[in-house]
Design an enzyme around this catalytic site. Structure first.
Site, PDB file in Angstrom:
ATOM      1  N   ASN A   1       0.973  -1.267  -0.072  1.00  0.00           N
ATOM      2  CA  ASN A   1       0.097  -0.178  -0.131  1.00  0.00           C
ATOM      3  C   ASN A   1       0.872   1.231   0.049  1.00  0.00           C
ATOM      4  O   ASN A   1       1.514   1.518   0.854  1.00  0.00           O
ATOM      5  CB  ASN A   1      -0.890  -0.106   1.184  1.00  0.00           C
ATOM      6  CG  ASN A   1      -1.684   1.276   1.247  1.00  0.00           C
ATOM      7  OD1 ASN A   1      -1.722   1.983   0.317  1.00  0.00           O
ATOM      8  ND2 ASN A   1      -2.067   1.548   2.608  1.00  0.00           N
TER       9      ASN A   1
ATOM     10  N   LYS B   1       0.147   4.020  -0.464  1.00  0.00           N
ATOM     11  CA  LYS B   1      -0.489   5.313   0.175  1.00  0.00           C
ATOM     12  C   LYS B   1      -0.456   6.710  -0.850  1.00  0.00           C
ATOM     13  O   LYS B   1      -0.154   6.381  -1.840  1.00  0.00           O
ATOM     14  CB  LYS B   1       0.077   5.764   1.801  1.00  0.00           C
ATOM     15  CG  LYS B   1      -0.039   4.488   2.460  1.00  0.00           C
ATOM     16  CD  LYS B   1      -0.052   4.944   3.895  1.00  0.00           C
ATOM     17  CE  LYS B   1      -0.006   3.727   4.804  1.00  0.00           C
ATOM     18  NZ  LYS B   1      -0.235   3.822   6.159  1.00  0.00           N
TER      19      LYS B   1
ATOM     20  N   HIS C   1      -9.721   1.442   4.390  1.00  0.00           N
ATOM     21  CA  HIS C   1      -8.263   1.695   5.416  1.00  0.00           C
ATOM     22  C   HIS C   1      -8.705   2.440   6.623  1.00  0.00           C
ATOM     23  O   HIS C   1      -9.358   3.530   6.423  1.00  0.00           O
ATOM     24  CB  HIS C   1      -7.196   2.273   4.310  1.00  0.00           C
ATOM     25  CG  HIS C   1      -5.919   2.124   5.092  1.00  0.00           C
ATOM     26  ND1 HIS C   1      -5.428   2.911   6.087  1.00  0.00           N
ATOM     27  CD2 HIS C   1      -4.849   1.162   4.877  1.00  0.00           C
ATOM     28  CE1 HIS C   1      -4.224   2.617   6.331  1.00  0.00           C
ATOM     29  NE2 HIS C   1      -3.796   1.765   5.770  1.00  0.00           N
TER      30      HIS C   1
ATOM     31  N   GLU D   1      -7.084   4.998   7.598  1.00  0.00           N
ATOM     32  CA  GLU D   1      -6.997   6.289   7.297  1.00  0.00           C
ATOM     33  C   GLU D   1      -7.950   6.807   6.690  1.00  0.00           C
ATOM     34  O   GLU D   1      -8.436   8.162   6.754  1.00  0.00           O
ATOM     35  CB  GLU D   1      -5.469   6.573   6.389  1.00  0.00           C
ATOM     36  CG  GLU D   1      -4.391   6.257   7.385  1.00  0.00           C
ATOM     37  CD  GLU D   1      -2.950   5.810   6.647  1.00  0.00           C
ATOM     38  OE1 GLU D   1      -3.099   5.643   5.371  1.00  0.00           O
ATOM     39  OE2 GLU D   1      -2.232   5.270   7.252  1.00  0.00           O
TER      40      GLU D   1
ATOM     41  N   GLU E   1      -5.874  -4.794  10.551  1.00  0.00           N
ATOM     42  CA  GLU E   1      -4.588  -3.842  10.901  1.00  0.00           C
ATOM     43  C   GLU E   1      -4.894  -3.087  12.144  1.00  0.00           C
ATOM     44  O   GLU E   1      -5.700  -1.939  12.060  1.00  0.00           O
ATOM     45  CB  GLU E   1      -4.642  -2.848   9.720  1.00  0.00           C
ATOM     46  CG  GLU E   1      -4.251  -3.353   8.416  1.00  0.00           C
ATOM     47  CD  GLU E   1      -3.964  -2.521   7.389  1.00  0.00           C
ATOM     48  OE1 GLU E   1      -2.739  -2.784   7.053  1.00  0.00           O
ATOM     49  OE2 GLU E   1      -4.649  -1.348   7.198  1.00  0.00           O
TER      50      GLU E   1
ATOM     51  N   GLY F   1       1.964   2.422  10.737  1.00  0.00           N
ATOM     52  CA  GLY F   1       3.232   3.509  10.564  1.00  0.00           C
ATOM     53  C   GLY F   1       3.830   3.948  11.613  1.00  0.00           C
ATOM     54  O   GLY F   1       4.447   4.987  11.885  1.00  0.00           O
TER      55      GLY F   1
ATOM     56  N   SER G   1       2.866  -2.089  10.339  1.00  0.00           N
ATOM     57  CA  SER G   1       4.404  -2.095  10.627  1.00  0.00           C
ATOM     58  C   SER G   1       5.119  -3.498  10.421  1.00  0.00           C
ATOM     59  O   SER G   1       5.846  -3.781  11.136  1.00  0.00           O
ATOM     60  CB  SER G   1       4.992  -1.493  12.017  1.00  0.00           C
ATOM     61  OG  SER G   1       4.458  -0.293  12.164  1.00  0.00           O
TER      62      SER G   1
HETATM   63  C1  PEP Z   1      -0.907   0.122   6.059  1.00  0.00           C
HETATM   64  O1  PEP Z   1      -1.139   1.297   5.754  1.00  0.00           O
HETATM   65  O2  PEP Z   1      -1.860  -0.572   5.410  1.00  0.00           O
HETATM   66  C2  PEP Z   1       0.238  -0.212   6.827  1.00  0.00           C
HETATM   67  C3  PEP Z   1       0.273  -1.519   7.466  1.00  0.00           C
HETATM   68  O3  PEP Z   1       1.133   0.556   7.048  1.00  0.00           O
HETATM   69  P1  PEP Z   1       2.522   0.379   7.721  1.00  0.00           P
HETATM   70  O4  PEP Z   1       3.119  -1.094   7.206  1.00  0.00           O
HETATM   71  O5  PEP Z   1       3.335   1.401   7.191  1.00  0.00           O
HETATM   72  O6  PEP Z   1       2.210   0.255   9.283  1.00  0.00           O
END
Ligand code: PEP
Length: 276
Positions: free
Chosen positions: A9, A11, A98, A100, A170, A176, A215
């Site tokens: 992803n 972003k 997601h 966000e 998630e 992040g 992460s």
């Molecule tokens: C995400 O945004 O779906 C995500 C898992 O980000 P990160 O791996 O940076 O935590």
């Protein structure tokens, strides 16, 4: 047996120039005969770069998708991108709900479920994200929050539509932040989600891929991906660096090789020794 799926992803990151290098590195590694990853791989890019993905990844074995789609089919919705438009650019999947988007665009559970349905109708695989915030975890609401997110999907999508869905657990506090759910924590949540799905559609639950996101990086991927109910990863930050993204995929190659070694029958092992 569920085949693992690793999804990047991006972003709102990238440029024509930086994407060219990233896509080329992934494509080259994937084309290398010794790489043979035992998983499917997808890249979810910002909408303006989907044409670039199409050119770079066609016939590579790597698929591409978007990070969102409109809840509407077509019409006067300025700025929105429909599922059919994503299909026009060769997308096979799209991230839906997601955290966000839930947080910054006030997307609620019902709305996310409708978007997932819209994706299915457009012939796309929705990768639907669920997960709790830190305060929800700290106040003991994790299971209830995730269950209500999954329930909303079950209310809108029938069995056939659910068969097209990929879920991504998630935990918002891990996205992040560098903080990761432990493999045991993640496994517990994945098993709960599968059980909830199973109560409605046992066969769908058995085949549905549930990815972990938060992460994930080469250093923690091997243990997470070895969990029985973790069917892959949704990767944010680490998908922007070819070495990290490929490093995560390589842990699956290592897990497979390890399993292959364990699967060798005593007679095969014996033969192998004799050959030396
Ligand atoms: C995400 O945004 O779906 C995500 C898992 O980000 P990160 O791996 O940076 O935590």
């Amino acid at each position: 047996m569920r085949r693992k799926l690793i999804v990047g992803n991006w972003k709102m990151n990238g440029s024509l120039t930086s994407n060219t290098a990233l896509l080329e590195s992934i494509r080259t590694a994937f084309a290398c005969a010794s790489f043979r990853p035992p998983c499917d791989i997808a890249v979810c890019a910002p909408a303006p770069y989907l044409a670039q993905c199409r050119i770079a990844l066609t016939a590579s074995g790597i698929v591409w998708g978007a990070q969102d789609l409109s809840v509407h089919e077509a019409g006067a919705y300025t700025g929105e991108v429909s599922g059919a438009m994503l299909r026009d650019f060769g997308c096979t999947c799209v991230i839906v709900g997601h955290s966000e988007r839930r947080a910054y665009h006030a997307e609620g559970n019902g709305f996310v479920a409708k978007k997932a349905m819209r994706a299915v109708h457009a012939g796309l695989t929705p990768i639907v994200c669920v997960g709790e915030t830190l305060s929800e975890r700290e106040t003991g609401q994790t299971e209830a929050v995730v269950a209500s997110q999954v329930d909303a999907l079950l209310a809108v999508l029938d069995r056939d539509a659910l068969q097209r869905v990929v879920l991504a657990y998630e935990p918002v506090w891990a996205i992040g932040t560098g903080m990761t759910a432990t493999p045991a924590m993640a496994q517990d949540m994945h098993a709960l989600i599968r059980m909830q799905m199973s109560a409605r559609h046992a066969d769908v639950a058995e085949t549905m891929r549930i990815l972990y996101g938060g992460s994930m990086k080469p250093e923690n991927a091997r243990e997470l991906l070895a969990m029985p109910d973790i069917d892959g990863g949704l990767i944010g930050g680490a998908s922007l660096k070819a070495d990290d993204f490929l490093g995560i995929i390589r842990t699956l190659v290592a897990n497979r090789n390890h399993k292959d070694m364990l699967d060798v029958s005593p007679s095969e092992a014996h033969d192998g020794n004799n050959a030396e």
